[in-house]
Design a protein around this motif. Structure first.
Motif, PDB file in Angstrom:
ATOM      1  N   PHE A   1      -3.553   6.276  -7.928  1.00 45.86           N
ATOM      2  CA  PHE A   1      -4.321   5.423  -7.032  1.00 45.86           C
ATOM      3  C   PHE A   1      -4.242   3.977  -7.499  1.00 45.86           C
TER       4      PHE A   1
ATOM      5  N   ASN B   1      -0.679   4.802   9.740  1.00 43.75           N
ATOM      6  CA  ASN B   1      -0.696   5.742   8.619  1.00 43.75           C
ATOM      7  C   ASN B   1      -1.384   5.143   7.389  1.00 43.75           C
ATOM      8  N   SER B   2      -2.546   4.569   7.608  1.00 38.14           N
ATOM      9  CA  SER B   2      -3.274   3.958   6.497  1.00 38.14           C
ATOM     10  C   SER B   2      -3.665   5.024   5.474  1.00 38.14           C
ATOM     11  N   PRO B   3      -3.708   4.660   4.194  1.00 35.67           N
ATOM     12  CA  PRO B   3      -4.016   5.634   3.148  1.00 35.67           C
ATOM     13  C   PRO B   3      -5.510   5.916   3.084  1.00 35.67           C
TER      14      PRO B   3
ATOM     15  N   VAL C   1       0.852  -1.194   0.000  1.00 29.00           N
ATOM     16  CA  VAL C   1       0.000   0.000   0.000  1.00 29.00           C
ATOM     17  C   VAL C   1       0.882   1.236   0.000  1.00 29.00           C
ATOM     18  N   GLN C   2       0.900   1.940  -1.127  1.00 26.31           N
ATOM     19  CA  GLN C   2       1.753   3.111  -1.275  1.00 26.31           C
ATOM     20  C   GLN C   2       0.976   4.356  -1.687  1.00 26.31           C
ATOM     21  N   ARG C   3      -0.291   4.199  -2.055  1.00 24.28           N
ATOM     22  CA  ARG C   3      -1.076   5.347  -2.490  1.00 24.28           C
ATOM     23  C   ARG C   3      -2.558   5.071  -2.229  1.00 24.28           C
ATOM     24  N   PRO C   4      -3.437   6.047  -2.433  1.00 22.44           N
ATOM     25  CA  PRO C   4      -4.858   5.856  -2.121  1.00 22.44           C
ATOM     26  C   PRO C   4      -5.453   4.631  -2.808  1.00 22.44           C
TER      27      PRO C   4
ATOM     28  N   ASN D   1      -9.361   7.835   7.083  1.00 20.88           N
ATOM     29  CA  ASN D   1      -9.565   8.298   5.711  1.00 20.88           C
ATOM     30  C   ASN D   1     -10.404   7.320   4.898  1.00 20.88           C
TER      31      ASN D   1
END
Length: 342
Positions: free
Chosen positions: A302, A236-238, A208-211, A267
């Motif tokens: 995304f 720090n979840s997206p 997981v690196q982006r929305p 989020n």
């Protein structure tokens, strides 16, 4: 301490191995009976190439003819030169049979509950605690379930993450006349034995690196429940958007659980969509792709995950093509009405 590493193959089979600190991935795989293809063992030939999809790793020598700079940027790796630094998952673009990896686990479970959520949906709860170790699978993967007193197997996505007590949950679409559907409606009883084979599938949550944009149709929601369970525990979840489409309001399930994610994931936004909405329905109606926001998706890169009936998946993909959106990755799992139906 060692690390738990998933090795995923093109035939959909996944095997979990333990990799000791400072042990080469190739050596760990071979030590546990998975003979990854190899030749030079020196980072030159590229025969043992794979791709890291989650986790932290380091590589020793990699020849430029084996992996280019672009390959390295895409997290491609050579098993003979890779040392993992965390729990991880690697994908290899060949069948597991090449590695003589054997079969996935076949486990006897007990039915603990079956909830008939609506005329079209059931939630099956299984206890796999007879398996001595924690059953490992990646969020989004599935298991094959054998219908008791038959030779028939059906495949369903896990609706939860792995847990210490091996309690499992599956969302199951009830067909008018299906072998699993008839069993759940007519014969399923608490305490019955039911065999499963797992883990399987190439649809699972990557690094997981982006929305994230999750698109679920019907019981395709099951795979995303496991993913969301996993994201809750990540710091720090997206930003995560979940679009959940069903035919009728009564088909919506796990609503309390879905709304709870909003409390656990700062989020997270949830969008239920009903195709055949009644006048009493106050939410979004129609098809999922009609409610995707082009301007919002165009703001940044995304990852989109699609799980559900083929028409839904094709409609969303066509919409993305029509909008000419850039810089996104897409992963999909189609549910088919056959031996692979969910």
């Amino acid at each position: 301490m060692g690390h738990s590493v998933a090795l995923n193959f093109a035939d959909g089979k996944t095997f979990f191995i333990s990799v000791n600190n400072d042990e080469l991935l190739l050596d760990a795989a071979v030590r546990q009976g998975i003979n990854l293809p190899l030749d030079c063992r020196e980072g030159v030939c590229g025969t043992c190439q794979g791709q890291c999809e989650t986790g932290i790793y380091e590589q020793e020598y990699v020849d430029e003819d084996a992996l280019s700079e672009r390959d390295l940027a895409e997290r491609k790796m050579l098993a003979c030169q890779t040392r993992v630094k965390s729990d991880a998952a690697f994908y290899f673009d060949h069948d597991s049979a090449i590695c003589n990896a054997g079969d996935t686990l076949k486990i006897e479970t007990k039915v603990t509950a079956v909830e008939l959520v609506s005329e079209t949906t059931a939630i099956l709860h299984l206890d796999a605690s007879s398996h001595a170790e924690q059953l490992q699978f990646l969020p989004g993967q599935y298991a094959r379930l054998q219908i008791p007193d038959t030779e028939d197997w059906r495949s369903y996505s896990f609706a939860n993450r792995p847990n210490a007590t091996n309690q499992l949950q599956f969302l199951i679409r009830l067909l008018p006349d299906g072998v699993m559907s008839n069993y759940l409606r007519d014969r399923c009883q608490v305490g019955q034995s039911l065999f499963i084979e797992a883990p399987l599938g190439s649809f699972y949550l990557r690094e997981v690196q982006r929305p994230l944009v999750f698109v679920a149709g019907g019981t395709g929601l099951s795979a995303f429940l496991g993913m969301l369970d996993n994201l809750v525990d990540q710091p720090n979840s997206p930003a995560v958007q979940l679009y959940y489409g069903v035919n009728n309001e009564t088909d919506l399930c796990e609503q309390q659980r879905l709304h709870a994610y909003a409390e656990q994931l700062p989020n997270f936004s949830y969008h239920p969509i009903v195709t055949k909405a009644t006048e009493a329905w106050q939410g979004k109606a129609g098809y999922i792709h009609e409610h995707l926001n082009k301007d919002q998706l165009a703001e940044q890169a995304f990852d989109m995950y699609l799980c559900g009936p083929p028409p839904m998946i094709e409609a969303v993909k066509n919409w993305l093509d029509e909008q000419a959106l850039q810089n996104y990755r897409i992963y999909s799992e189609k549910f088919l009405q056959s031996n692979t139906s969910r």
